[in-house]
Design an enzyme around this catalytic site. Sequence first.
Site, short mmCIF file in Angstrom:
data_model
loop_
_atom_site.label_atom_id
_atom_site.label_comp_id
_atom_site.label_asym_id
_atom_site.label_seq_id
_atom_site.Cartn_x
_atom_site.Cartn_y
_atom_site.Cartn_z
N GLY A 46 0.83 -1.19 0.00
CA GLY A 46 0.00 0.00 0.00
C GLY A 46 0.87 1.24 0.00
O GLY A 46 2.07 1.17 0.28
N GLN A 51 2.81 10.03 1.76
CA GLN A 51 4.11 9.36 1.90
C GLN A 51 5.09 9.77 0.80
O GLN A 51 6.30 9.54 0.92
CB GLN A 51 3.94 7.84 1.90
CG GLN A 51 3.22 7.33 3.14
CD GLN A 51 3.07 5.83 3.13
OE1 GLN A 51 2.15 5.30 2.52
NE2 GLN A 51 3.97 5.12 3.79
N CYS A 94 5.61 -0.18 7.78
CA CYS A 94 5.28 1.08 7.11
C CYS A 94 6.51 1.52 6.32
O CYS A 94 7.62 1.54 6.85
CB CYS A 94 4.91 2.14 8.14
SG CYS A 94 4.44 3.71 7.40
N LEU A 95 6.28 1.87 5.05
CA LEU A 95 7.40 2.29 4.20
C LEU A 95 8.01 3.60 4.70
O LEU A 95 9.14 3.91 4.36
CB LEU A 95 6.92 2.43 2.75
CG LEU A 95 6.43 1.12 2.11
CD1 LEU A 95 5.83 1.38 0.74
CD2 LEU A 95 7.53 0.08 2.02
N HIS A 136 -4.74 1.17 7.68
CA HIS A 136 -3.39 1.73 7.75
C HIS A 136 -3.24 2.88 6.74
O HIS A 136 -2.74 3.96 7.08
CB HIS A 136 -2.39 0.61 7.45
CG HIS A 136 -0.95 1.01 7.45
ND1 HIS A 136 -0.04 0.56 8.39
CD2 HIS A 136 -0.24 1.82 6.64
CE1 HIS A 136 1.15 1.07 8.15
NE2 HIS A 136 1.05 1.85 7.07
N GLU A 137 -3.71 2.65 5.51
CA GLU A 137 -3.53 3.67 4.47
C GLU A 137 -4.44 4.89 4.71
O GLU A 137 -4.03 6.03 4.51
CB GLU A 137 -3.82 3.08 3.07
CG GLU A 137 -2.90 1.94 2.67
CD GLU A 137 -1.42 2.25 2.81
OE1 GLU A 137 -1.04 3.43 2.72
OE2 GLU A 137 -0.64 1.30 3.06
N HIS A 140 -2.99 7.28 7.13
CA HIS A 140 -1.95 8.17 6.59
C HIS A 140 -2.57 9.49 6.10
O HIS A 140 -1.93 10.54 6.15
CB HIS A 140 -1.23 7.51 5.41
CG HIS A 140 -0.07 6.65 5.78
ND1 HIS A 140 1.02 7.14 6.47
CD2 HIS A 140 0.21 5.34 5.54
CE1 HIS A 140 1.91 6.16 6.64
NE2 HIS A 140 1.44 5.06 6.10
#
Length: 171
Positions: A46, A51, A94-95, A136-137, A140
Amino acid sequence: MAVRPILVIPDARLRAVADPIEEVDDDVRALARDMLDTMYDAPGIGLAAPQIGVMKRIVVMDLAKEGEDPAPMVLINPEILKVSEETQITEEGCLSIPELYYEVERPAEVTVRYTDLEGKTVEVEAKERLAVCMQHELDHLDGVLYIDYLSRLKRDRVIKKFDKAAKRVAG
Ligand code: K1U
Ligand code: ZN
């Protein structure tokens, strides 16, 4: 193909609230393509626009398993309509907080409404990994990170580690 740099904490843009997308136009379609390229390159399952420093309410995901055909999803202005009382605990990464994974408890099922790339309104009832990834997304887009659900001790340790690394880079 455009792979964009992924922001890492403590970048302040990861803590800001993103703006709604007014119209699904060619710019939004190009942004979605860049986000998918960036997510596949990372690799990740994702990615949310903040991000990559774009403060718009759009996320991409692909939960296809190894050996399966790609299944890219693009969610524009997504919102959670309903969450289950039942919860599930799964490991998240998480990236923007690279190389760390922690268990997080979230609602097991969510109903999400979003606009797709054709401008159509879509509603999905998500469970298991899809429900985790969507929550999660979507977080963000509101400046919320999964470490916010950890104990204060664990969260502060993570934040300290990345603050220190950022200071080293800044010299
Ligand atoms: O939003 C992000 O930072 C991407 C994140 C999404 C996510 C992972 C786990 C639980 C919830 C949401 C990632 O993709 S981290 C990398 C990852 O999970 C992964 C990478 C390669 C193959 C399989 C998974
Ligand atoms: Zn993340």
